[in-house]
Design a protein around this motif. Sequence first.
Motif, PDB file in Angstrom:
ATOM      1  N   GLU A   1      20.088  -4.729  17.924  1.00  0.00           N
ATOM      2  CA  GLU A   1      21.525  -4.719  17.638  1.00  0.00           C
ATOM      3  C   GLU A   1      22.165  -5.820  18.470  1.00  0.00           C
ATOM      4  OE1 GLU A   1      22.574  -0.749  18.709  1.00  0.00           O
ATOM      5  OE2 GLU A   1      21.650   0.154  16.928  1.00  0.00           O
ATOM      6  N   LYS A   2      22.619  -6.888  17.835  1.00  0.00           N
ATOM      7  CA  LYS A   2      23.000  -8.133  18.511  1.00  0.00           C
ATOM      8  C   LYS A   2      24.381  -8.036  19.149  1.00  0.00           C
ATOM      9  CE  LYS A   2      20.212 -10.800  15.237  1.00  0.00           C
ATOM     10  NZ  LYS A   2      20.183 -11.952  14.302  1.00  0.00           N
ATOM     11  N   LYS A   3      24.442  -7.242  20.216  1.00  0.00           N
ATOM     12  CA  LYS A   3      25.697  -7.077  20.943  1.00  0.00           C
ATOM     13  C   LYS A   3      25.413  -6.409  22.275  1.00  0.00           C
ATOM     14  CE  LYS A   3      26.614  -2.584  18.795  1.00  0.00           C
ATOM     15  NZ  LYS A   3      27.560  -1.773  17.990  1.00  0.00           N
ATOM     16  N   VAL A   4      26.300  -6.581  23.218  1.00  0.00           N
ATOM     17  CA  VAL A   4      26.180  -5.875  24.499  1.00  0.00           C
ATOM     18  C   VAL A   4      26.300  -4.378  24.242  1.00  0.00           C
ATOM     19  CG1 VAL A   4      27.249  -5.507  26.755  1.00  0.00           C
ATOM     20  CG2 VAL A   4      27.072  -7.828  25.825  1.00  0.00           C
ATOM     21  N   GLY A   5      25.366  -3.628  24.780  1.00  0.00           N
ATOM     22  CA  GLY A   5      25.321  -2.188  24.542  1.00  0.00           C
ATOM     23  C   GLY A   5      24.465  -1.812  23.355  1.00  0.00           C
ATOM     24  N   GLY A   6      24.021  -2.799  22.593  1.00  0.00           N
ATOM     25  CA  GLY A   6      23.194  -2.542  21.421  1.00  0.00           C
ATOM     26  C   GLY A   6      21.754  -2.227  21.802  1.00  0.00           C
ATOM     27  N   ARG A   7      21.048  -1.603  20.883  1.00  0.00           N
ATOM     28  CA  ARG A   7      19.650  -1.236  21.106  1.00  0.00           C
ATOM     29  C   ARG A   7      18.766  -2.465  20.952  1.00  0.00           C
ATOM     30  NH1 ARG A   7      15.695   0.530  23.112  1.00  0.00           N
ATOM     31  NH2 ARG A   7      14.326   2.197  22.362  1.00  0.00           N
ATOM     32  N   TYR A   8      17.812  -2.598  21.890  1.00  0.00           N
ATOM     33  CA  TYR A   8      16.768  -3.609  21.765  1.00  0.00           C
ATOM     34  C   TYR A   8      15.462  -2.850  21.844  1.00  0.00           C
ATOM     35  CZ  TYR A   8      14.592  -8.238  22.161  1.00  0.00           C
ATOM     36  OH  TYR A   8      13.870  -9.379  21.918  1.00  0.00           O
ATOM     37  N   SER A   9      14.746  -2.771  20.717  1.00  0.00           N
ATOM     38  CA  SER A   9      13.565  -1.906  20.656  1.00  0.00           C
ATOM     39  C   SER A   9      12.404  -2.626  19.993  1.00  0.00           C
ATOM     40  CB  SER A   9      13.884  -0.637  19.865  1.00  0.00           C
ATOM     41  OG  SER A   9      12.716   0.102  19.574  1.00  0.00           O
ATOM     42  N   PHE A  10      11.202  -2.445  20.572  1.00  0.00           N
ATOM     43  CA  PHE A  10       9.974  -2.907  19.947  1.00  0.00           C
ATOM     44  C   PHE A  10       9.402  -1.859  18.985  1.00  0.00           C
ATOM     45  CE2 PHE A  10       8.798  -5.658  23.893  1.00  0.00           C
ATOM     46  CZ  PHE A  10       9.690  -6.641  23.469  1.00  0.00           C
TER      47      PHE A  10
END
Length: 316
Positions: free
Chosen positions: A206-215
């Motif tokens: 999710e390309k935003k601060v606070g967004g999820r970054y998941s593999f």
Amino acid sequence: MTNISETSHARLEPEWVGFKTTYRIRSSVERCWDFWTRDELLNRWLAGGVTMNCYAGGELVTNSKVPFQSGKHRVEEVRAKFFLSFTWLLEDFPSRLNVTFQPHPEGVALTIEQLASPTPPAGVFYGYAPARLSFQSQFWDYAISRLRCVLEDGHADVEIPEDDKDDEVNLAIEISASPLAAFSALTDFTELRKWEGMNLKNGTIEKKVGGRYSFGWESEHEGDHGDGPRQIEEYIEGRKLTYSWFGETPSTVEWDLSETAGGRTLVTFKHAKFEINPLVVWEYKLGWSSSLFALKWYLERSEPHGAWIQRVEPHG
């Protein structure tokens, strides 16, 4: 336990276990052989202060901060421009390292095979798994990636700093691509899956601060056994990406991108801070170095992760 310095490679096969990997490099057998057997060339990719006596009974002496690499490793067999065999000491525990050089349509096929006793040594070091020797396999991926860069591009690129902190990973690489292209490779999950070889499945970014970054890893959770990316903490298009990382203690991954005077992109990477076994940190150092090499080759050659590497099922 069998003394491998007195045992032929042929007799080792049934009773020793380990791994075997072939790397395809755009170079010649002769040039690759030189980089394995000449001191000044070994120093350009393997480690600093390496010396090599290229004859049976000679020694390859290394001085490296990477665990299990420093020491005097005995040369067991030399077949010029084809085969080298060593007794490779993992601290004081012997293993057998076999290196084979063969012509390939793309250049040279360099095969690394490392074998060890299936019986753990006394005072076993962290993660001793002789059927895979996973730490050694990671080390050779790192070292041979550096060799590939030297042979194909003239410089070794990623190097784990000798003075790096024990609880951090700090790496850097220059890539012939724009910062925007590099940033897209880090933030578009479809692209990320092409070059990042960490078994990515149903992840999301999710390309935003606070967004999820998941593999998409099952280990992406809180607790002692948690591992993997978590949440974006800083997002500056084309310049910087920072995300938190699950673990026994939370850590942070930072990617900084800047354009060089020559129009290339300098990628500066940092993963900090760990409060875990130092050898686990070294596994992260080796793993992330492979990621930076893969990012470079994806952006410069459209090469998918591991396309130049062939794994063989572990012995044993």
